[in-house]
Design a protein around this motif. Structure first.
Motif, PDB file in Angstrom:
ATOM      1  N   LYS A 203       0.525  -1.158  -0.484  1.00 44.06           N
ATOM      2  CA  LYS A 203       0.383   0.059  -0.144  1.00 44.06           C
ATOM      3  C   LYS A 203       0.755   1.271  -0.177  1.00 44.06           C
ATOM      4  CE  LYS A 203      -3.607  -2.373   2.345  1.00 44.06           C
ATOM      5  NZ  LYS A 203      -4.339  -2.531   3.537  1.00 44.06           N
ATOM      6  N   ALA A 204       2.242   1.136   0.526  1.00 45.54           N
ATOM      7  CA  ALA A 204       2.833   2.630   0.709  1.00 45.54           C
ATOM      8  C   ALA A 204       3.700   2.849  -0.228  1.00 45.54           C
ATOM      9  CB  ALA A 204       4.085   2.258   1.919  1.00 45.54           C
ATOM     10  N   ALA A 205       3.889   1.775  -1.206  1.00 49.36           N
ATOM     11  CA  ALA A 205       5.035   1.574  -2.665  1.00 49.36           C
ATOM     12  C   ALA A 205       3.741   2.589  -3.816  1.00 49.36           C
ATOM     13  CB  ALA A 205       4.410   0.449  -3.291  1.00 49.36           C
ATOM     14  N   GLN A 206       2.810   2.306  -3.493  1.00 50.72           N
ATOM     15  CA  GLN A 206       2.209   3.625  -4.469  1.00 50.72           C
ATOM     16  C   GLN A 206       2.182   4.831  -5.008  1.00 50.72           C
ATOM     17  OE1 GLN A 206      -2.408   3.310  -5.519  1.00 50.72           O
ATOM     18  NE2 GLN A 206      -1.836   3.835  -7.580  1.00 50.72           N
ATOM     19  N   PRO A 207       2.619   5.454  -3.541  1.00 46.68           N
ATOM     20  CA  PRO A 207       2.636   6.689  -3.217  1.00 46.68           C
ATOM     21  C   PRO A 207       3.892   7.111  -3.534  1.00 46.68           C
ATOM     22  CG  PRO A 207       1.914   5.966  -1.438  1.00 46.68           C
ATOM     23  CD  PRO A 207       1.301   4.850  -2.539  1.00 46.68           C
ATOM     24  N   PHE A 208       4.290   6.400  -3.004  1.00 46.76           N
ATOM     25  CA  PHE A 208       6.583   6.203  -2.997  1.00 46.76           C
ATOM     26  C   PHE A 208       6.599   6.692  -4.499  1.00 46.76           C
ATOM     27  CE2 PHE A 208      10.614   4.307  -4.091  1.00 46.76           C
ATOM     28  CZ  PHE A 208      10.957   5.225  -3.383  1.00 46.76           C
ATOM     29  N   PHE A 209       5.897   5.260  -5.512  1.00 44.52           N
ATOM     30  CA  PHE A 209       6.994   5.758  -6.644  1.00 44.52           C
ATOM     31  C   PHE A 209       6.411   7.034  -7.567  1.00 44.52           C
ATOM     32  CE2 PHE A 209       7.988   1.077  -6.477  1.00 44.52           C
ATOM     33  CZ  PHE A 209       8.508   0.497  -6.081  1.00 44.52           C
ATOM     34  N   ALA A 210       5.011   7.157  -6.789  1.00 48.10           N
ATOM     35  CA  ALA A 210       4.376   8.868  -7.372  1.00 48.10           C
ATOM     36  C   ALA A 210       5.602   9.940  -7.612  1.00 48.10           C
ATOM     37  CB  ALA A 210       3.016   9.004  -6.993  1.00 48.10           C
ATOM     38  N   ALA A 211       5.753   9.049  -6.064  1.00 52.19           N
ATOM     39  CA  ALA A 211       6.935  10.514  -5.493  1.00 52.19           C
ATOM     40  C   ALA A 211       8.469  10.747  -6.469  1.00 52.19           C
ATOM     41  CB  ALA A 211       6.675  11.166  -4.593  1.00 52.19           C
ATOM     42  N   HIS A 212       8.907   9.361  -6.870  1.00 47.22           N
ATOM     43  CA  HIS A 212      10.286   9.573  -7.408  1.00 47.22           C
ATOM     44  C   HIS A 212      10.305   9.102  -8.200  1.00 47.22           C
ATOM     45  CE1 HIS A 212       9.934   8.900  -2.734  1.00 47.22           C
ATOM     46  NE2 HIS A 212      11.554   9.159  -2.422  1.00 47.22           N
ATOM     47  N   LYS A 213       9.590   9.788  -9.289  1.00 53.65           N
ATOM     48  CA  LYS A 213       9.328   9.138 -10.753  1.00 53.65           C
ATOM     49  C   LYS A 213      11.139   8.830 -11.572  1.00 53.65           C
ATOM     50  CE  LYS A 213       5.223   8.638 -12.159  1.00 53.65           C
ATOM     51  NZ  LYS A 213       4.531   7.307 -12.176  1.00 53.65           N
ATOM     52  N   ASP A 214      11.722   9.274 -10.771  1.00 52.44           N
ATOM     53  CA  ASP A 214      12.923   9.709 -11.136  1.00 52.44           C
ATOM     54  C   ASP A 214      13.888   8.355 -10.941  1.00 52.44           C
ATOM     55  OD1 ASP A 214      13.676  10.434  -9.024  1.00 52.44           O
ATOM     56  OD2 ASP A 214      14.946  12.318  -9.852  1.00 52.44           O
TER      57      ASP A 214
END
Length: 490
Positions: A203-214
């Motif tokens: 569940k924490a992965a989606q917001p993390f990757f949204a904030a770390h696109k690079d």
């Protein structure tokens, strides 16, 4: 008749006793067995964990005899997986598929406490969780802020690091990626327990990757013949990664239903390391050369360097395989260009100089062939190949490297045993000649002067050292790129 039989029986018994004593004598005179050492064990006092932790370190074969720095692989559950992981790293790096790495394995104390990110109401299968849990943050801080700085101080390391975790260790690897992504650039996640605490990390992965696109990293995840909650968490993380469409984050998920939870780490480590370092080597250097010439090699390793975070030069093997192929096809100008590039990269590369000599010889350019062979012999006096080729041109190799013949009185003090770390070199004198027996095998020593010698057909020179009383106290083994200092121990 009975007397004859008795005599023959006694003779057989006596013969058996003699054979037994002979075999015991032979056994007694052999050297004591030597252990095979794959690593060293250390302890560190952790202030963050308030306990003493044990870790083991495996270094590449080239580590102690060179000056290069190496990426670091951090392995959890070292008591179970250290040997197989070290072997996989050595095999793959030895064949150029991944970089040589320092393996740092962490032994467990309280596994569930260290590798889980929270204290859930229930565990696997909705049974109440009664054990310790929730220490992942402290454990990650221990690795990042205590263990890795200690390793960096004591070893020649690169900033590129890989983390391997199995089961709870896989859960922890995902936690490390989501919470301190700057620490590791490669993640090998084996049958991860992503079911933990109602799939908290998924569940924490989606917001993390949204904030770390690079985010630039590599992830390889596997799952054995496990279904339900275990498989469900991995599928969901894969879906998050697919939807995130990260351009610099490479990932792969592989199911291996033929493996179970206990056997999956073995094959996952071998396959996962290759996946993480996909593109590290040039799979077919000849084909790449045909496509884009030498600039294609340089572009390839510029991309590798960008991903690794440090300069990775074009390996001599890629150049050499291409040179040999071109020379065999009589494309001499291109072969010569590659050979000169190799010498530019490393002026002491005697293989490249020898190859250039052979290319020149095929073109009937005797002067150039002799010139290259002369350089080979000056760098590598023990090269039988260079001496043999020079003889065909009626050039005496001993005029390039003079033959010195010290007396037996001069040579005798060099006989003995010399030690460098865990390596032993033995020097013997027989039939008027010195020989050296070391990790490189056995070779005849020939003198450059009364204290310096070269090995025949081994690219190393030996410089003996004496104290102020003239006693031999050691020998330096001088390789092309480094020197190992051995002390005389016997």
């Amino acid at each position: 008749m009975k007397i004859d039989m008795f005599v023959r029986a006694m003779q057989n018994i006596l013969l058996g006793v003699l054979i037994l004593f002979a075999s015991m004598a032979a056994w007694a005179t052999t050297e004591a067995p030597k252990p095979v050492i794959i690593g060293e064990t250390f302890q560190i006092e952790s202030k963050l964990l308030a306990e003493t932790r044990t870790y083991v370190v495996h270094t590449p074969a080239s580590y102690k005899s060179g000056k290069d720095a190496y990426p670091v692989l951090v392995l959890q559950d070292a008591e179970n997986n250290f040997a197989q992981t070290s072997a996989a790293v050595d095999l793959l790096s030895g064949n150029g598929r991944i970089p040589a790495m320092i393996v740092v394995g962490i032994n467990n104390t309280d596994r569930a406490r260290d590798m889980t990110p929270s204290k859930p109401a229930s565990g696997f299968g909705d049974t109440p969780w009664k054990g310790s849990a929730g220490g992942a943050d402290k454990f990650l801080s221990f690795i990042a802020d205590e263990l890795l700085p200690t390793v960096d101080r004591n070893y020649r390391t690169r900033s590129y690091r890989v983390l391997i975790g199995h089961s709870f260790g896989g859960l922890f690897a995902v936690y490390a990626m989501l919470n301190r992504p700057e620490v590791f650039k490669g993640y090998l996640i084996i049958s991860p327990s992503l079911w933990w605490d109602d799939q908290l990390l998924v569940k924490a992965a989606q917001p993390f990757f949204a904030a770390h696109k690079d985010l630039r990293a590599d992830l390889y995840m596997t799952m054995a013949n496990e279904g339900d909650a275990m498989l469900g968490g991995a599928w969901k993380l894969s879906a998050v990664l697919e939807e995130s469409k990260l351009t610099e984050f490479r990932w792969q998920f592989k199911r291996s239903p033929e493996e179970d939870h206990g056997t999956i780490p073995y094959m996952s480590t071998y396959e996962g390391l290759q996946a993480i370092f996909r593109g590290y080597r040039i799979a077919d250097p000849v084909a790449l050369f045909e496509e884009g010439g030498l600039p294609a090699f340089e572009r390839h390793y510029a991309e590798v360097s960008k991903r690794m975070g440090y300069t990775v030069p074009v390996p001599a093997r890629a150049y050499g395989d291409t040179l040999s192929d071109l020379s065999n096809r009589e494309r001499f100008a291109e072969a010569d260009e590659i050979g000169r590039k190799m010498v530019e990269q490393n002026p002491k590369n005697t293989w490249a100089l020898s190859a250039l000599a052979q290319v020149a010889a095929k073109q009937k350019d005797d002067a150039r062939a002799i010139g290259y062979l002369t350089k080979v012999l000056q760098l590598y006096p023990g090269s039988s190949q260079a001496r043999s080729m020079l003889m065909k041109y009626k050039v005496d190799g001993y005029k390039i490297v003079p033959n010195v013949e010290p007396s037996a009185k001069v040579l005798a003090p060099y006989v003995g045993e010399y030690r460098f770390k865990d390596e032993l070199t033995k020097v013997a004198y027989q039939d008027g000649k010195l020989t050296a027996n070391s990790s490189f095998g056995k070779c005849e020593l020939r003198a450059l002067d009364e204290t310096k010698f070269y090995c025949m057909d081994v690219e190393v020179e030996l410089q003996f050292g004496k104290d102020n009383r003239g006693r031999v106290v050691g020998v330096n083994l001088e390789w092309q790129d480094h020197t190992d200092e051995y002390k005389k121990v016997k």
